[in-house]
Design a protein around this motif. Structure first.
Motif, short mmCIF file in Angstrom:
data_model
loop_
_atom_site.label_atom_id
_atom_site.label_comp_id
_atom_site.label_asym_id
_atom_site.label_seq_id
_atom_site.Cartn_x
_atom_site.Cartn_y
_atom_site.Cartn_z
N LEU A 40 0.91 -1.14 0.08
CA LEU A 40 0.13 0.02 0.17
C LEU A 40 0.97 1.13 0.06
CD1 LEU A 40 -2.71 -1.22 2.37
CD2 LEU A 40 -2.98 -0.74 0.17
N GLU A 74 -5.32 4.06 3.18
CA GLU A 74 -5.56 3.02 3.35
C GLU A 74 -4.57 2.14 4.29
OE1 GLU A 74 -6.93 -1.22 0.92
OE2 GLU A 74 -6.41 0.60 -0.01
N LYS A 121 -0.92 4.27 -1.57
CA LYS A 121 -2.36 4.41 -1.03
C LYS A 121 -1.98 4.57 0.65
CE LYS A 121 -3.98 1.17 -4.41
NZ LYS A 121 -4.92 0.15 -4.69
#
Length: 326
Positions: free
Chosen positions: A59, A67, A64
């Motif tokens: 991630l 997240e 990301k």
């Protein structure tokens, strides 16, 4: 709706294949493919440490961060044997996303834990030091930009922008620059803006002498030595005189207190004489009934000082509301 795989048992061989696939893809920097494998394992409620760390790394590499931060916070809440490893990743995410204040708060919390391994203690402290510097650098950069904005707003006589910009500067926790302090005696400055600057100096415990010129009055004073509006003796005396209204007419009392504060805010740090408290209280009651209760007084004989305060309070009310909307 629950995940379709929640009640399905993952065969050990298939789990082994997925783990090997995810870790191999992660090592070869094929992050999308690795993430897909780790997520499939987690869908089957396979909660191994390596799987969670693998997903976190994927991630982060894929950008990301939100997240990843949420997953890390959830893993930290488990308080298992890998807690500090998750914390380290969490701090890294916060640093990469410029969340320096949150990072510093978390480090302060973790440093209190006596079980924190010494090597991680040093790493956390380093992250704290770097974050502190980055935060200070950002504040300096923002401060410079805001001061430029303030000076432009002054040139344009844009009082509301001046007010908002000063509040932004104060929120940074920086000491006002000398050219901002000089605004306390600059001709044409709005008295409400000067009060905001003076209170900013007070908040920073400014110990130096400043020269103030506002509303035709002049004063040389150290901001740190001036009491706040609410605790000044004149204010206490006026509030005592009008205290009878707090029970008999609480609405009028509240409005008069607000009117008193606005009046003194505009004049601050100048205060009326203590012995004038009765005249100030009388003026406030008259204006409170006229302005806020819709009551028009019949013509009455007032002494000069009461009449003077009615005029002053009226002017200050307009000046206050021209910038600040309570």
């Amino acid at each position: 709706m629950k995940n379709d795989t929640e009640n399905i048992i993952l065969f050990p061989k298939w789990r082994e294949i997925l783990e090997e696939k995810g870790l191999k893809a992660l090592k070869e920097k094929r992050y999308e493919e690795a993430l897909e494998a780790f997520e499939e394992l987690l869908d089957y409620d396979v909660q191994g440490h390596e799987i969670i760390i693998g997903k976190l790394l994927c991630l982060m590499e894929l950008g990301k961060h939100t997240e990843a931060q949420l997953l890390c916070e959830d893993a930290m809440h488990q308080k298992d044997d890998h807690y500090f490893h998750y914390v380290h990743i969490y701090l890294t995410i916060l640093f990469q996303t410029n969340q320096y204040e949150l990072l510093m708060e978390q480090v302060e919390h973790e440093l209190k834990d006596r079980t924190l391994p010494e090597i991680m203690r040093e790493q956390f402290q380093q992250l704290y030091t770097m974050s502190e510097k980055m935060k200070d650098d950002i504040h300096i950069e923002k401060s410079s930009t805001y001061i430029d904005d303030l000076m432009e707003a002054i040139e344009a006589n844009d009082y509301k922008t001046q007010w908002r910009t000063i509040k932004k500067l104060q929120a940074l926790g920086v000491v006002p620059a000398s050219k901002v302090v000089d605004l306390l005696h600059k001709d044409g400055m709005h008295p409400v803006i000067q009060t905001a600057i003076f209170q900013w100096l007070q908040a920073e415990k400014y110990p130096y002498l400043v020269h103030i010129h506002k509303l035709g009055m002049e004063l040389d004073v150290k901001p740190i030595d001036i009491p706040e509006i609410e605790v000044h003796l004149t204010v206490k005396q006026v509030l005592f005189i009008i205290s009878k209204l707090e029970q008999s007419n609480p609405t009028l009392y509240e409005l008069i207190v607000r009117l008193l504060y606005r009046y003194l805010y505009v004049k601050y740090p100048f205060f009326p004489a203590n012995e004038d408290a009765p005249q100030i209280a009388k003026a406030l009651e008259i204006l409170g009934e006229q302005y806020f209760m819709g009551k028009v007084e019949e013509e009455i004989n007032l002494d000069d000082r009461t009449q003077k305060y009615i005029e002053e309070i009226t002017i200050c009310e307009k000046l206050y509301l021209s910038i600040i909307e309570d």
